[in-house]
Design a protein around this motif. Structure first.
Motif, PDB file in Angstrom:
ATOM      1  N   LEU A 180       0.846  -1.145  -0.195  1.00 19.24           N
ATOM      2  CA  LEU A 180      -0.174  -0.017  -0.539  1.00 19.24           C
ATOM      3  C   LEU A 180       0.930   1.381  -0.011  1.00 19.24           C
ATOM      4  O   LEU A 180       2.072   1.795   1.073  1.00 19.24           O
ATOM      5  N   SER A 181       0.584   1.915  -0.645  1.00 14.85           N
ATOM      6  CA  SER A 181       1.368   3.441  -0.757  1.00 14.85           C
ATOM      7  C   SER A 181       0.796   4.460  -0.415  1.00 14.85           C
ATOM      8  O   SER A 181      -0.360   4.614  -0.641  1.00 14.85           O
ATOM      9  N   ALA A 187      -4.359   7.031   0.158  1.00 15.34           N
ATOM     10  CA  ALA A 187      -3.383   5.235   0.372  1.00 15.34           C
ATOM     11  C   ALA A 187      -3.909   5.155  -1.340  1.00 15.34           C
ATOM     12  O   ALA A 187      -5.033   4.842  -2.294  1.00 15.34           O
ATOM     13  N   TYR A 188      -2.745   4.367  -2.377  1.00 20.10           N
ATOM     14  CA  TYR A 188      -3.128   3.850  -4.061  1.00 20.10           C
ATOM     15  C   TYR A 188      -2.542   2.044  -3.436  1.00 20.10           C
ATOM     16  O   TYR A 188      -1.347   1.546  -2.585  1.00 20.10           O
ATOM     17  N   VAL A 189      -3.263   1.225  -4.123  1.00 12.95           N
ATOM     18  CA  VAL A 189      -2.288  -0.099  -4.187  1.00 12.95           C
ATOM     19  C   VAL A 189      -2.592  -0.434  -6.623  1.00 12.95           C
ATOM     20  O   VAL A 189      -2.966   0.662  -6.426  1.00 12.95           O
ATOM     21  N   VAL A 207      -7.194   4.735  -3.274  1.00 14.78           N
ATOM     22  CA  VAL A 207      -8.474   3.848  -2.491  1.00 14.78           C
ATOM     23  C   VAL A 207      -9.305   4.986  -1.915  1.00 14.78           C
ATOM     24  O   VAL A 207      -9.377   5.364  -0.744  1.00 14.78           O
ATOM     25  N   PHE A 299      -6.580  -2.434   6.775  1.00 16.41           N
ATOM     26  CA  PHE A 299      -4.851  -1.000   6.624  1.00 16.41           C
ATOM     27  C   PHE A 299      -4.473  -1.112   7.869  1.00 16.41           C
ATOM     28  O   PHE A 299      -4.375  -0.285   8.693  1.00 16.41           O
ATOM     29  N   TYR A 301      -1.484   1.395   7.696  1.00 14.43           N
ATOM     30  CA  TYR A 301      -0.297   2.208   6.780  1.00 14.43           C
ATOM     31  C   TYR A 301       0.833   2.474   6.911  1.00 14.43           C
ATOM     32  O   TYR A 301       1.778   2.805   6.505  1.00 14.43           O
ATOM     33  N   GLU A 305       1.062  -1.821   4.185  1.00 22.52           N
ATOM     34  CA  GLU A 305       0.569  -2.706   3.378  1.00 22.52           C
ATOM     35  C   GLU A 305      -1.092  -3.215   4.100  1.00 22.52           C
ATOM     36  O   GLU A 305      -1.351  -2.111   4.762  1.00 22.52           O
ATOM     37  N   VAL A 306      -1.611  -3.631   2.657  1.00 21.47           N
ATOM     38  CA  VAL A 306      -3.273  -4.206   3.357  1.00 21.47           C
ATOM     39  C   VAL A 306      -3.667  -5.604   2.669  1.00 21.47           C
ATOM     40  O   VAL A 306      -3.102  -5.753   2.490  1.00 21.47           O
TER      41      VAL A 306
END
Length: 446
Positions: A180-181, A187-189, A207, A299, A301, A305-306
């Motif tokens: 997870l960025s 947050a981006y996946v 996300v 989640f 952060y 990671e998610v």
């Protein structure tokens, strides 16, 4: 198409930025705070207390600071250290004046922040409540995800804010942990989409639990993100600076990790509505509630990671507006119902072998105040439009069922049950009752 509020997207920038906020915390001995939520139109609705006032918020992972609005029905709420700012966001409108406030107390059970910043939007047009059917006062996102390990169970409709000091990661069966960025408090996946019969195209997606839509993709032909031939223009959502339009369509599939959804609902927003974002970087779109609700998430952060696991919603068909009609609450209206009085006349039917008894009750009328549901928008060329329904029509009944007995989202479901179903809608227009009938049809022609 008339403008209206249906899908919600509230991404924004504000100057000056607030910088005083502290963190959410829980008592050190407490492992987690569990919060039940309502899932309405794919949005997570949670209770939040601000400076002692009980309010209702959308949990929005796409928003970087809490935003407060729709305070017209709130008797009293105090906010601290107020100054005026200018807010700009997605959409085609002008920047708006708002208030910034620092040092507020936010509480979700034992999860508390004693110095939380927020923004107050004074524009009455920014209001989720009419389209959701319940009072909603704001949106809250990044701080909760930053300060806790956030578990979202869409299936059982609860979130758990885990205290990072006590949390032990346990990956359950059939779950998968993905990178997870976290970039600029969002947050981006990463995943892939299949458009037409081409190869899977890699995408980086925001996300966004604060969007009730499924999948937004940017039109980027150089990356293979072309708009499929079967599409139509539609209203997609509202940003703080106005409405957002684009092309609604369907992609052959979207894959996140090992999980794949086929024939997924998608939309390509027009690029001009993203003029605020000068550089989209390597972002290709966003994934919203209609896809997210098919999974349960944890989640993390802090560790980037998610963990995701599909739930009972995974195979639920994507919802399309087959009727082409949109609804919202518009205040209250009186209805008159005929009811039986307390007293009555009892008579027996002569020569009846079983002594049949007939009870004759006195008729009385009961007046009640109920929510008024009105047509807030109609898609051009849709079954509802071709049948003659208009924006502003008051909905009285759908297929013989009086709508005041149902929640707004239940009425929308009645109007869009399945392709080929005939729908009968009783409406009031200029103090006259009119009945319309139409057949639900595909939104994409074969």
């Amino acid at each position: 198409m008339k403008k209206r509020l249906y899908f919600f997207v509230l991404l924004f920038v504000v100057a000056p930025l607030l910088v005083s906020a502290q963190k959410f915390k829980m008592p050190r001995h407490k492992k987690f705070q569990k919060v039940k939520f309502e899932l309405i139109n794919n949005l997570i609705i949670i209770p939040v207390q601000i400076n002692g006032s009980d309010l209702t918020f959308v949990l929005d992972s796409g928003v970087s600071k809490p935003i407060l609005f729709n305070l017209s029905g709130q008797d009293s709420i105090s906010i601290n250290n107020v100054s005026e700012v200018t807010i700009r966001g997605l959409g085609d409108g002008e920047p708006m004046k708002a208030l910034s406030s620092m040092g507020n107390v936010f509480s979700l059970g034992d999860a508390e922040n004693y110095s939380q910043d927020l923004y107050v939007v004074l524009d009455k047009g920014i209001n989720f409540s009419p389209s959701l059917g319940i009072p909603v006062h704001g949106i809250l996102g990044f701080e909760l995800f930053r300060d806790f390990i956030v578990e979202i169970n869409y299936g059982a409709k609860y979130i758990k804010l885990h205290n990072p000091e006590h949390y032990v990661h346990r990956q359950g069966k059939n779950a998968q942990t993905l990178p997870l960025s976290i970039i600029n408090r969002k947050a981006y996946v990463e995943g892939t989409v299949l458009i037409k019969d081409s190869e899977n195209i890699p995408v980086k997606l925001l996300v966004d639990t604060g969007s009730s839509d499924a999948l937004w993709l940017f039109h980027q032909p150089e990356k293979g993100l072309e708009i499929p031939e079967k599409n139509y223009e539609d209203y997609l959502g509202r940003g703080l600076s106005g409405d957002i339009f684009g092309r609604r369509t369907m992609v052959n599939g979207i894959k996140i990790g090992d999980f794949e959804l086929k024939e997924a609902k998608a939309a390509f927003p027009y690029r001009e509505f993203f003029g605020l974002i000068e550089n989209l970087g390597d972002r290709n779109g966003s994934v919203g509630g209609e896809i997210l609700k098919r999974f349960n998430f944890v989640f993390d952060y802090a560790n980037g990671e998610v963990t995701i696991k599909k739930n009972g919603n995974f195979r639920v068909p994507f919802q399309y507006n087959l009727a082409g009609i949109e609804l919202q609450h518009n205040g209250l209206r009186y209805i008159a119902e005929s009811i039986a009085g307390i007293g009555g006349v009892v008579s027996s039917e002569k020569n009846a072998s079983f002594g049949n008894v007939q009870i004759l009750l006195e008729n009385k009328t009961k007046l009640s105040l109920v929510p008024e549901i009105v047509v807030s928008g109609i898609r051009a060329g849709s079954p509802a439009a071709e049948a003659g329904l208009r924006e502003g029509d008051v909905i009285l009944a759908v297929n013989g069922r009086q709508v005041y007995q149902y929640k707004l989202q239940e009425v929308l479901k009645m109007l869009n049950e399945k392709e080929g179903k005939r729908v009968r809608v009783l409406i009031e227009r200029y103090n006259k009752d009119l009945l319309f009938s139409f057949v639900l049809k595909k939104v994409f022609d074969d």
